[in-house]
Design a protein around this motif. Sequence first.
Motif, short mmCIF file in Angstrom:
data_model
loop_
_atom_site.label_atom_id
_atom_site.label_comp_id
_atom_site.label_asym_id
_atom_site.label_seq_id
_atom_site.Cartn_x
_atom_site.Cartn_y
_atom_site.Cartn_z
N GLY A 33 -23.38 64.60 73.69
CA GLY A 33 -24.43 65.51 74.11
C GLY A 33 -24.04 66.29 75.35
O GLY A 33 -22.90 66.26 75.79
N GLN A 34 -25.03 66.96 75.92
CA GLN A 34 -24.77 67.77 77.10
C GLN A 34 -24.57 66.93 78.35
O GLN A 34 -23.78 67.28 79.21
N GLU A 35 -25.34 65.80 78.46
CA GLU A 35 -25.26 64.99 79.67
C GLU A 35 -25.85 63.61 79.41
O GLU A 35 -26.81 63.47 78.66
N ARG A 36 -25.28 62.60 80.04
CA ARG A 36 -25.83 61.24 80.01
C ARG A 36 -26.28 60.91 81.42
O ARG A 36 -25.49 60.95 82.35
N ASN A 57 -34.52 43.04 87.40
CA ASN A 57 -33.61 44.07 87.93
C ASN A 57 -32.29 43.94 87.17
O ASN A 57 -31.26 43.58 87.72
N LEU A 58 -32.36 44.21 85.88
CA LEU A 58 -31.22 44.00 85.00
C LEU A 58 -31.35 44.93 83.80
O LEU A 58 -31.95 44.58 82.79
N GLY A 59 -30.86 46.13 83.94
CA GLY A 59 -30.91 47.07 82.83
C GLY A 59 -31.05 48.50 83.30
O GLY A 59 -31.13 48.78 84.50
N ALA A 60 -31.06 49.40 82.33
CA ALA A 60 -31.16 50.83 82.65
C ALA A 60 -31.53 51.60 81.40
O ALA A 60 -31.44 51.09 80.28
N ASP A 61 -31.95 52.82 81.62
CA ASP A 61 -32.11 53.80 80.55
C ASP A 61 -30.88 54.68 80.62
O ASP A 61 -30.61 55.30 81.65
N TRP A 62 -30.10 54.72 79.53
CA TRP A 62 -28.93 55.59 79.44
C TRP A 62 -29.35 56.83 78.67
O TRP A 62 -28.92 57.08 77.55
N ARG A 63 -30.20 57.61 79.28
CA ARG A 63 -30.83 58.77 78.66
C ARG A 63 -29.80 59.84 78.31
O ARG A 63 -28.97 60.21 79.13
N LEU A 64 -29.91 60.35 77.09
CA LEU A 64 -29.00 61.38 76.63
C LEU A 64 -29.73 62.71 76.52
O LEU A 64 -30.83 62.77 75.98
N THR A 65 -29.13 63.75 77.05
CA THR A 65 -29.57 65.11 76.74
C THR A 65 -28.65 65.56 75.61
O THR A 65 -27.44 65.69 75.80
N ALA A 70 -32.42 68.42 74.07
CA ALA A 70 -33.54 67.48 73.99
C ALA A 70 -33.17 66.17 74.68
O ALA A 70 -32.06 65.66 74.52
N ILE A 71 -34.12 65.62 75.43
CA ILE A 71 -33.92 64.35 76.15
C ILE A 71 -34.28 63.20 75.22
O ILE A 71 -35.36 63.19 74.63
N ARG A 72 -33.38 62.21 75.13
CA ARG A 72 -33.58 61.07 74.24
C ARG A 72 -33.35 59.77 75.02
O ARG A 72 -32.23 59.44 75.37
#
Length: 150
Positions: A33-36, A57-65, A70-72
């Motif tokens: 995608g365009q950006e992570r 405090n263990l994890g993340a959202d690795w959101r993809l554009t 579109a943001i996923r």
Amino acid sequence: MAQMAPTPPDLTLLYSMEALLGDRFSLGPTPNGQERIVIPIVGGTFKGPRLSGNVLNLGADWRLTDANGAIRPDARYNIRTDDGTDIFVQTVGLPPGPDGRTMLRGQFETATDGTYAWLNHVAAVGVLTRNGTHSVTIDMWQATPPRIKE
């Protein structure tokens, strides 16, 4: 055999969660995608009729554009129930709707011999609402086949 009209699944609240978020950072353009963007999940709480506890405090959202802009969401994190059971949660989502809220699909993984083993077999849907840049609310629901009306 007569065809019955489709009926929607029944939804039962699993929990309402407030997840606290750390400072986000970008991995830049990626092949997918365009950006992570990585958004650390640093804490929070959840409460529901069958399970309540803390967001670890263990994890993340690795959101993809994606390539279309579109943001996923694509999050993996851990929660711990009030009785000490650890549960891995994975959510993926659609781009935010016009009101800014995001639909999620949730999946759970926990010990097969524990109190919450039933979560391993749950079909879950959620609604994520942003509360600024450092917190989100997630209402997570269990979807089950509709009750047959006699």
